[in-house]
Design a protein around this motif. Structure first.
Motif, PDB file in Angstrom:
ATOM      1  N   PHE A   1       0.697  -1.327  -0.097  1.00  0.00           N
ATOM      2  CA  PHE A   1      -0.158  -0.172  -0.137  1.00  0.00           C
ATOM      3  C   PHE A   1       0.712   1.398   0.059  1.00  0.00           C
ATOM      4  CE2 PHE A   1      -3.533  -2.343   2.087  1.00  0.00           C
ATOM      5  CZ  PHE A   1      -4.411  -2.472   1.052  1.00  0.00           C
ATOM      6  N   LEU A   2       1.912   1.233   0.949  1.00  0.00           N
ATOM      7  CA  LEU A   2       2.802   2.642   0.885  1.00  0.00           C
ATOM      8  C   LEU A   2       3.749   2.729  -0.160  1.00  0.00           C
ATOM      9  CD1 LEU A   2       3.844   1.931   4.427  1.00  0.00           C
ATOM     10  CD2 LEU A   2       2.088   3.532   3.799  1.00  0.00           C
ATOM     11  N   THR A   3       3.950   1.551  -0.840  1.00  0.00           N
ATOM     12  CA  THR A   3       4.604   1.574  -2.069  1.00  0.00           C
ATOM     13  C   THR A   3       3.841   2.191  -3.153  1.00  0.00           C
ATOM     14  OG1 THR A   3       6.111  -0.275  -1.644  1.00  0.00           O
ATOM     15  CG2 THR A   3       6.078   0.539  -3.986  1.00  0.00           C
ATOM     16  N   GLY A   4       2.596   1.857  -3.349  1.00  0.00           N
ATOM     17  CA  GLY A   4       1.563   2.289  -4.140  1.00  0.00           C
ATOM     18  C   GLY A   4       1.547   3.902  -4.024  1.00  0.00           C
ATOM     19  N   ALA A   5       1.151   4.206  -2.591  1.00  0.00           N
ATOM     20  CA  ALA A   5       0.821   5.609  -2.558  1.00  0.00           C
ATOM     21  C   ALA A   5       2.235   6.279  -2.775  1.00  0.00           C
ATOM     22  CB  ALA A   5       0.639   5.848  -0.951  1.00  0.00           C
ATOM     23  N   GLY A   6       3.290   5.908  -2.596  1.00  0.00           N
ATOM     24  CA  GLY A   6       4.593   6.784  -2.645  1.00  0.00           C
ATOM     25  C   GLY A   6       4.858   6.829  -4.209  1.00  0.00           C
TER      26      GLY A   6
ATOM     27  N   PHE B   1       9.113   7.469 -15.452  1.00  0.00           N
ATOM     28  CA  PHE B   1       8.150   7.096 -14.450  1.00  0.00           C
ATOM     29  C   PHE B   1       7.894   5.924 -14.393  1.00  0.00           C
ATOM     30  CE2 PHE B   1       4.290   6.402 -12.263  1.00  0.00           C
ATOM     31  CZ  PHE B   1       4.632   6.895 -10.970  1.00  0.00           C
ATOM     32  N   TRP B   2       7.166   5.299 -15.506  1.00  0.00           N
ATOM     33  CA  TRP B   2       6.941   3.818 -15.404  1.00  0.00           C
ATOM     34  C   TRP B   2       8.080   3.014 -15.182  1.00  0.00           C
ATOM     35  CZ3 TRP B   2       2.420   2.793 -13.534  1.00  0.00           C
ATOM     36  CH2 TRP B   2       1.386   3.494 -13.444  1.00  0.00           C
TER      37      TRP B   2
ATOM     38  N   THR C   1      10.967   0.013  -8.928  1.00  0.00           N
ATOM     39  CA  THR C   1      10.357   0.025  -7.517  1.00  0.00           C
ATOM     40  C   THR C   1       9.503  -1.109  -7.000  1.00  0.00           C
ATOM     41  OG1 THR C   1      10.440   2.379  -7.748  1.00  0.00           O
ATOM     42  CG2 THR C   1       9.108   1.383  -5.621  1.00  0.00           C
ATOM     43  N   SER C   2       8.493  -1.564  -7.842  1.00  0.00           N
ATOM     44  CA  SER C   2       7.701  -2.705  -7.488  1.00  0.00           C
ATOM     45  C   SER C   2       8.370  -4.054  -7.661  1.00  0.00           C
ATOM     46  CB  SER C   2       6.618  -2.665  -8.361  1.00  0.00           C
ATOM     47  OG  SER C   2       5.704  -1.722  -8.367  1.00  0.00           O
ATOM     48  N   PHE C   3       9.403  -4.243  -8.435  1.00  0.00           N
ATOM     49  CA  PHE C   3      10.201  -5.390  -8.496  1.00  0.00           C
ATOM     50  C   PHE C   3      10.931  -5.443  -7.400  1.00  0.00           C
ATOM     51  CE2 PHE C   3      14.105  -7.423  -9.675  1.00  0.00           C
ATOM     52  CZ  PHE C   3      13.610  -8.709  -9.864  1.00  0.00           C
ATOM     53  N   SER C   4      11.723  -4.062  -6.988  1.00  0.00           N
ATOM     54  CA  SER C   4      12.539  -4.401  -5.960  1.00  0.00           C
ATOM     55  C   SER C   4      11.704  -4.533  -4.465  1.00  0.00           C
ATOM     56  CB  SER C   4      13.493  -2.793  -5.497  1.00  0.00           C
ATOM     57  OG  SER C   4      12.466  -1.872  -5.164  1.00  0.00           O
ATOM     58  N   LEU C   5      10.538  -4.107  -4.337  1.00  0.00           N
ATOM     59  CA  LEU C   5       9.649  -4.718  -3.314  1.00  0.00           C
ATOM     60  C   LEU C   5       9.576  -6.333  -3.123  1.00  0.00           C
ATOM     61  CD1 LEU C   5       7.838  -3.836  -0.725  1.00  0.00           C
ATOM     62  CD2 LEU C   5       5.991  -3.826  -2.463  1.00  0.00           C
ATOM     63  N   LEU C   6       9.016  -6.691  -4.448  1.00  0.00           N
ATOM     64  CA  LEU C   6       9.037  -8.225  -4.589  1.00  0.00           C
ATOM     65  C   LEU C   6      10.356  -8.945  -4.098  1.00  0.00           C
ATOM     66  CD1 LEU C   6       6.591  -8.153  -7.569  1.00  0.00           C
ATOM     67  CD2 LEU C   6       6.016  -8.658  -5.241  1.00  0.00           C
TER      68      LEU C   6
ATOM     69  N   VAL D   1       0.249  -8.753  -3.234  1.00  0.00           N
ATOM     70  CA  VAL D   1       1.046  -7.498  -3.228  1.00  0.00           C
ATOM     71  C   VAL D   1       0.965  -6.425  -4.322  1.00  0.00           C
ATOM     72  CG1 VAL D   1       3.607  -6.880  -3.511  1.00  0.00           C
ATOM     73  CG2 VAL D   1       2.739  -8.915  -2.078  1.00  0.00           C
ATOM     74  N   ILE D   2       0.589  -7.200  -5.681  1.00  0.00           N
ATOM     75  CA  ILE D   2       0.275  -6.345  -6.869  1.00  0.00           C
ATOM     76  C   ILE D   2      -0.807  -5.538  -6.904  1.00  0.00           C
ATOM     77  CG2 ILE D   2       0.163  -6.238  -9.326  1.00  0.00           C
ATOM     78  CD1 ILE D   2       3.006  -6.805  -8.479  1.00  0.00           C
TER      79      ILE D   2
END
Length: 118
Positions: A16-21, A50-51, A57-62, A74-75
């Motif tokens: 959630f925080l990653t998406g908001a960020g 940006f994308w 960023t999403s990959f690094s979280l995973l 997570v996605i």
């Protein structure tokens, strides 16, 4: 509660925080576009950068949290964080900035007119 369940809940919160960020980062890009308008070509390039940033960023979280394993929630959490931020904070923030920018332009016009008269 199990340690595993607590870990999964924390992972969902991180998503959630990653998406908001990510949406906050995109808002900064929007603010940049409000203050410095530019052509569609540059807007496309900015969006592409940006994308790429968002995907890394999403990959690094995973990768960091679950060793690259793909977990659907997570996605979904990232997208929900982006959606909730966009529908709540972002709308009011951008409306305020647009009004502030119009006000600033108006004041600058008045100031320039006064200087021309002198």
């Amino acid at each position: 509660m199990s340690i595993h369940i607590v870990y999964e809940v924390k992972l969902l919160l991180y998503s959630f925080l990653t998406g908001a960020g990510l949406m906050m980062t995109y808002d900064l890009l929007r603010v940049f576009r409000i203050f410095i308008p530019h052509s569609y070509v540059f807007i496309g390039i900015e969006d592409m950068v940006f994308w790429i940033y968002a995907s890394l960023t999403s990959f690094s979280l995973l990768y960091e949290q679950i060793d690259g394993g793909l977990r659907g929630y997570v996605i979904v959490g990232i997208f929900l964080g982006m959606f909730i931020y966009d529908k709540t904070i972002s709308r009011f923030f951008l409306k305020f900035l647009k009004k502030f920018w119009k006000y600033l332009k108006m004041k600058m016009r008045i100031l320039f007119r006064r200087k021309r008269r002198q």
